[in-house]
Each structure stands twice: as C-alpha cells, then as structure tokens.
Design an enzyme around this catalytic site. Structure first.
Site, short mmCIF file in Angstrom:
data_model
loop_
_atom_site.label_atom_id
_atom_site.label_comp_id
_atom_site.label_asym_id
_atom_site.label_seq_id
_atom_site.Cartn_x
_atom_site.Cartn_y
_atom_site.Cartn_z
CG ASN A 10 14.02 47.80 40.30
OD1 ASN A 10 14.88 48.63 40.58
ND2 ASN A 10 12.88 47.67 40.98
CE LYS A 12 13.45 44.89 43.85
NZ LYS A 12 12.17 44.54 44.41
CG HIS A 97 9.00 49.32 41.75
ND1 HIS A 97 8.98 48.82 43.03
CD2 HIS A 97 9.46 48.33 40.96
CE1 HIS A 97 9.42 47.56 43.00
NE2 HIS A 97 9.72 47.25 41.76
CD GLU A 99 10.58 47.22 46.07
OE1 GLU A 99 11.55 47.87 45.64
OE2 GLU A 99 10.46 46.00 45.91
CD GLU A 169 7.41 45.02 38.67
OE1 GLU A 169 8.32 44.23 38.42
OE2 GLU A 169 7.52 45.99 39.42
N GLY A 175 9.49 40.04 45.03
CA GLY A 175 10.45 39.66 46.07
C GLY A 175 9.96 38.57 46.99
CB SER A 214 9.07 36.01 42.24
OG SER A 214 9.04 36.63 43.51
C1 PEP Z 1 10.90 44.44 40.92
O1 PEP Z 1 11.62 44.99 41.74
O2 PEP Z 1 10.37 45.13 40.04
C2 PEP Z 1 10.71 43.00 41.01
C3 PEP Z 1 9.91 42.43 40.15
O3 PEP Z 1 11.41 42.33 41.98
P1 PEP Z 1 11.62 40.73 42.09
O4 PEP Z 1 12.00 40.24 40.72
O5 PEP Z 1 12.71 40.56 43.09
O6 PEP Z 1 10.31 40.15 42.54
#
Ligand code: PEP
Length: 258
Positions: A10, A12, A97, A99, A169, A175, A214
């Site tokens: 992803n 973003k 997601h 976000e 997630e 993040g 992460s």
């Molecule tokens: C994501 O954006 O779905 C995500 C898991 O981000 P990160 O790996 O940066 O935590």
C-alpha cells in the site's frame, strides 16, 4: 485459487507515475517471477496507468486501488468508481483501510457498499479490519474486527465472499513501528476465519487473511510463519524497492516450505 502468501503493498499517497515506473523496474530486477506467491501493488490512482505498463509481462504482479466510491458513475467530484479503477488496470481494491475509517470517517456501512461495488465491477475487495489501541486495551479486539468483517462482507454473495481477501491491521500497529506478535495475529486470524465461514454459510472458509501493521524486512518471515497468516499488507516498507523485494523474497521462501 489465489497463490499464497499474498504480498500486498500500500503506497498510500506516495509515488507518482514516473516514480511508480522506476520503482517497479527496480523491484522487478531484484525479484524474479514467482509462481507460488501473489504480489499486489496499490499505487495512488494517478499512477495506476503507469504501473500497469511497468508490470506488463509479469504475471505474478497485480495492481490494486486504495479506495473506490460505491456509485459506478455520476456527479461525485474527486471520487474514483470501481469500473474506472478496473479500466485503469486494478484487479484488487483496499476497502476500509484504517486511514479511510479514522482520517476520513468511513463507516462500516460504507465499507459494505464499497465491497458490493467492487465485486459488481470485477474488482477483488481486500477488506481491512482492525481495532484501535483503546479497543484492544478494553478487550474488544474480536468484537470490533468481527463487526467490521460482517458489515463489509454482508452484501456479497457467498461466491463473492469466497473470492475476497481480508486484511487484519490493528490500528495501533499501522505506521507506528509496533507490530502484533505472530501469536496475536494468529489468534485474531482464527476468529476472522471462523466468522468468514459463518458469513459464507460454511461454504468456503479459505479466504486469504493478510496481516498488516509495521511489517518490515526483519519481522516479515516470522509473521508469514504464523498459523493462519496467508500474507502481508505493507505500507512504509513497501516504498523502497529493496525492502519490498526482501519482503516478497520472505513470501517466496514461505511458499517453498508449504
Ligand atoms: C498499511 O498502510 O496498510 C500499513 C500496514 O502501513 P505500515 O506497514 O506502514 O504500518
């Protein structure tokens, strides 16, 4: 059936068309074509077309959109419909997601409408679910993710559910540099898988369930080895072709041991 593990990136709101092309060339040079894994890259919409050109000839690399609107067309300034995303090369789409839910206020009900629109257009939804830190500390992880799962998938036919993907997630892990332990991921994945069987009327429980939050080159292999983890959804570490190739290599190694 989709080859697993599934390694989904992803990006973003990063990497425009030129950068997307350069990224995919650099990644593909480091990562030989794999048969036993599925790689999905979700660039920003404006880079989908360039990414489609860049991945041509690599049957193992697929593209996804990061979001869609639930109407197919009309006066919805700034939105991308599922058919438009499909026409630009996406085969998958992230829905719900964290976000989208927590920055843009997307509701459970809206994720359900988006999954229906995705399936109608022939896009495979990757439904993202996850609890906040406060919900986790209150012992509500399972209740929250199962609520999100049902709301997201309930408008789909059993066959469409069976053709979807789910990503667990935890919001507190995205993040932040904090990851769920492989055991924690397995526990939640088990609950999700049992519930998918329920949503499906027990027709097929084998929907791939990815872990995200992460993930990096140091923890990818351990997370992929956790029972019930069928792949990874990766944000930050997918923005560098070298670390992304290393995570995909961990997936290929996992596939070889299945
Ligand atoms: C994501 O954006 O779905 C995500 C898991 O981000 P990160 O790996 O940066 O935590």
């Amino acid at each position: 059936m989709i080859a697993r593990p599934v390694l989904a990136a992803n990006w973003k709101m990063n990497l425009g068309p030129h950068e997307a092309r350069a990224f995919i060339a650099a990644f593909a040079a480091r990562s030989p074509e794999q048969r036993g894994t599925t790689v999905i890259i979700c660039p920003p919409d404006v880079s989908l077309d360039a990414a489609r050109d860049a991945v041509s000839g690599r049957a193992d690399i697929h593209l996804g959109a990061q979001n869609i609107f639930w109407e197919d067309k009309g006066a919805y300034t700034g939105e991308t419909s599922a058919p438009l995303a499909r026409a630009t090369g996406a085969e998958f789409v992230l829905v719900g997601h964290s976000e989208r839910r927590h920055v843009f206020g997307e509701t459970d009900e809206e994720t359900g409408r988006k999954c229906v629109a995705a399936a109608r257009a022939g896009l495979t939804p990757i439904l993202c679910v996850g609890e906040t830190l406060a919900e986790r500390e209150a012992g509500e992880t399972e209740r929250v993710v199962l609520r999100q799962l049902h709301a997201g998938l309930r408008g789909l036919t059993p066959a469409q559910v069976a053709g979807s993907l789910v990503a667990y997630e935890p919001v507190w892990a995205i993040g932040t540099g904090r990851t769920a332990t492989p055991d924690d991921a397995s526990t939640t994945h088990r609950a999700l898988r049992a519930a998918v069987g329920g949503v499906l009327g027990a027709a097929d429980r084998d929907v791939p369930i990815l872990y995200g939050g992460s993930v990096n080159t140091a923890n990818a292999a351990a997370l992929l080895a956790a029972p019930g983890v069928d792949g990874l959804l990766v944000g930050g570490a997918s923005l560098d072709p070298v670390s992304w190739a290393s995570i995909v290599a961990a997936g290929a190694a996992r596939a070889a041991h299945r």
